[in-house]
Design a protein around this motif. Sequence first.
Motif, mmCIF file in Angstrom:
data_model
loop_
_atom_site.group_PDB
_atom_site.id
_atom_site.type_symbol
_atom_site.label_atom_id
_atom_site.label_comp_id
_atom_site.label_asym_id
_atom_site.label_seq_id
_atom_site.Cartn_x
_atom_site.Cartn_y
_atom_site.Cartn_z
ATOM 1 N N GLU A 115 0.839 -1.210 0.000
ATOM 2 C CA GLU A 115 0.000 0.000 0.000
ATOM 3 C C GLU A 115 0.875 1.262 0.000
ATOM 4 O O GLU A 115 0.584 2.224 -0.717
ATOM 5 C CB GLU A 115 -0.934 -0.019 1.206
ATOM 6 C CG GLU A 115 -2.041 -1.059 1.075
ATOM 7 C CD GLU A 115 -2.819 -1.271 2.358
ATOM 8 O OE1 GLU A 115 -2.537 -0.557 3.359
ATOM 9 O OE2 GLU A 115 -3.706 -2.156 2.382
ATOM 10 N N LYS B 203 4.006 1.410 -1.096
ATOM 11 C CA LYS B 203 4.708 1.418 -2.386
ATOM 12 C C LYS B 203 3.798 1.960 -3.488
ATOM 13 O O LYS B 203 4.234 2.746 -4.333
ATOM 14 C CB LYS B 203 5.165 -0.001 -2.714
ATOM 15 C CG LYS B 203 6.033 -0.116 -3.961
ATOM 16 C CD LYS B 203 6.408 -1.571 -4.208
ATOM 17 C CE LYS B 203 5.182 -2.390 -4.577
ATOM 18 N NZ LYS B 203 5.469 -3.793 -4.893
ATOM 19 N N ASP B 204 2.529 1.549 -3.464
ATOM 20 C CA ASP B 204 1.588 2.025 -4.488
ATOM 21 C C ASP B 204 1.416 3.543 -4.427
ATOM 22 O O ASP B 204 1.337 4.213 -5.465
ATOM 23 C CB ASP B 204 0.230 1.339 -4.324
ATOM 24 C CG ASP B 204 0.259 -0.128 -4.743
ATOM 25 O OD1 ASP B 204 1.256 -0.541 -5.391
ATOM 26 O OD2 ASP B 204 -0.685 -0.863 -4.406
ATOM 27 N N LEU B 205 1.345 4.089 -3.218
ATOM 28 C CA LEU B 205 1.226 5.547 -3.065
ATOM 29 C C LEU B 205 2.457 6.259 -3.605
ATOM 30 O O LEU B 205 2.363 7.254 -4.330
ATOM 31 C CB LEU B 205 1.040 5.905 -1.582
ATOM 32 C CG LEU B 205 -0.334 5.672 -0.977
ATOM 33 C CD1 LEU B 205 -0.264 5.878 0.536
ATOM 34 C CD2 LEU B 205 -1.367 6.619 -1.591
ATOM 35 N N PHE C 24 4.830 5.037 -5.699
ATOM 36 C CA PHE C 24 5.162 4.773 -7.102
ATOM 37 C C PHE C 24 4.229 5.464 -8.087
ATOM 38 O O PHE C 24 4.443 5.390 -9.295
ATOM 39 C CB PHE C 24 5.235 3.268 -7.351
ATOM 40 C CG PHE C 24 6.590 2.677 -7.066
ATOM 41 C CD1 PHE C 24 7.386 2.187 -8.077
ATOM 42 C CD2 PHE C 24 7.086 2.640 -5.766
ATOM 43 C CE1 PHE C 24 8.652 1.668 -7.817
ATOM 44 C CE2 PHE C 24 8.341 2.130 -5.491
ATOM 45 C CZ PHE C 24 9.129 1.641 -6.526
ATOM 46 N N LYS C 25 3.219 6.168 -7.580
ATOM 47 C CA LYS C 25 2.438 7.049 -8.463
ATOM 48 C C LYS C 25 3.322 8.145 -9.043
ATOM 49 O O LYS C 25 2.991 8.758 -10.057
ATOM 50 C CB LYS C 25 1.270 7.675 -7.686
ATOM 51 C CG LYS C 25 0.152 6.697 -7.357
ATOM 52 C CD LYS C 25 -0.939 7.382 -6.553
ATOM 53 C CE LYS C 25 -2.038 6.397 -6.176
ATOM 54 N NZ LYS C 25 -3.091 7.027 -5.331
ATOM 55 N N TYR C 26 4.451 8.389 -8.388
ATOM 56 C CA TYR C 26 5.384 9.435 -8.817
ATOM 57 C C TYR C 26 6.551 8.855 -9.632
ATOM 58 O O TYR C 26 7.563 9.513 -9.822
ATOM 59 C CB TYR C 26 5.914 10.194 -7.600
ATOM 60 C CG TYR C 26 4.869 11.062 -6.955
ATOM 61 C CD1 TYR C 26 4.751 12.416 -7.293
ATOM 62 C CD2 TYR C 26 3.975 10.545 -6.023
ATOM 63 C CE1 TYR C 26 3.790 13.216 -6.708
ATOM 64 C CE2 TYR C 26 2.996 11.345 -5.430
ATOM 65 C CZ TYR C 26 2.921 12.673 -5.780
ATOM 66 O OH TYR C 26 1.943 13.469 -5.206
ATOM 67 N N SER C 27 6.382 7.633 -10.122
ATOM 68 C CA SER C 27 7.464 6.983 -10.863
ATOM 69 C C SER C 27 7.756 7.685 -12.181
ATOM 70 O O SER C 27 6.852 8.183 -12.860
ATOM 71 C CB SER C 27 7.109 5.525 -11.169
ATOM 72 O OG SER C 27 7.087 4.759 -9.998
ATOM 73 N N SER D 269 8.894 7.562 -16.153
ATOM 74 C CA SER D 269 8.475 6.654 -17.227
ATOM 75 C C SER D 269 9.486 5.533 -17.474
ATOM 76 O O SER D 269 9.126 4.447 -17.953
ATOM 77 C CB SER D 269 8.251 7.438 -18.526
ATOM 78 O OG SER D 269 9.445 8.088 -18.937
ATOM 79 N N PRO E 106 10.904 7.640 -6.921
ATOM 80 C CA PRO E 106 9.543 8.194 -6.836
ATOM 81 C C PRO E 106 9.283 8.928 -5.520
ATOM 82 O O PRO E 106 8.556 9.926 -5.503
ATOM 83 C CB PRO E 106 8.634 6.960 -6.965
ATOM 84 C CG PRO E 106 9.459 5.965 -7.690
ATOM 85 C CD PRO E 106 10.861 6.188 -7.227
ATOM 86 N N TYR F 110 7.877 12.627 -4.914
ATOM 87 C CA TYR F 110 6.749 12.849 -4.001
ATOM 88 C C TYR F 110 7.102 13.960 -3.002
ATOM 89 O O TYR F 110 6.286 14.867 -2.735
ATOM 90 C CB TYR F 110 6.468 11.536 -3.279
ATOM 91 C CG TYR F 110 5.151 11.418 -2.537
ATOM 92 C CD1 TYR F 110 4.225 12.465 -2.463
ATOM 93 C CD2 TYR F 110 4.827 10.219 -1.897
ATOM 94 C CE1 TYR F 110 3.027 12.322 -1.775
ATOM 95 C CE2 TYR F 110 3.635 10.063 -1.208
ATOM 96 C CZ TYR F 110 2.743 11.121 -1.148
ATOM 97 O OH TYR F 110 1.556 10.972 -0.466
#
Length: 271
Positions: A162, A164-166, A168-171, A173, A220, A224
Amino acid sequence: MATQLFEGKGHAAVYQKYRFAPGKELQQIILSYVEEKRSSPTELVVDVGCGSGQGTLFLAEHFKKVVGTDISAAQIQEGRDAPCPPNLSYLVCPAEELPFEDGSVDLLTSFTAAHWFDIEKFMKEVSRVVKPRGCVALSTYTVDMRLHYGNCSEKLTQIFGEAKDLIFKYSHSRIKHVLEDYKEIFEALPFQDKRRITDVFDKIPMTVAGVVGYLESVSPYQAYMKDDPEAAKAVLQETEKRFLEAMGVSSRETQLEFWVRHVCILGCKAL
């Protein structure tokens, strides 16, 4: 040119403290491959995109001369400031412009960095500097990660996922190369004798603080922090709190196991 996301001194310090070295399984795969392919001694090893030297130090334990290179002066300084054997040195330079003579490198490696390079230009440099019968090992750990501790491993992995998902939204390309198990990078390697291993699993001893520190070290998270520093900090604080509650412990130095899947590309240049 390579994408530069690890430049700042603060980020380099976090990277040095919390990034983990290649695990035993990955180390053995690389060492066995070099032993299989090389008929003469491995004199010069170059670790490209070495960061603060986690993988470079492992190489220095096994080979005569090892040079770590990175485009970030801050990362290289962290490597130089750490305890360092005499056969290991560091250079600041881009992955696409390596300061080595044609056909001079016995083994060229890159740990969790090749996806940041200009792949086409980097592969031209690989082809230029690696000796005939020289080897290449390009690896990355993937986002397939699990935490193991007592009977709460599933819960810990859920909490980690959970967070990591938050983050990695800032990963960037370029993370697509990791998500695709380095398929495009494998195809770009200009050697006929090559293989891609996608199921290298390592179990790395780590503390709760180390897991949270790892999340802080990823690119990421740094993005963030620039976008919303308070929210970014809160994610790490809440994640650590949830880890400790799930484990039923109070110390962030409590040990657990960090399971991670690596992808490794191996290649050998023809005579």
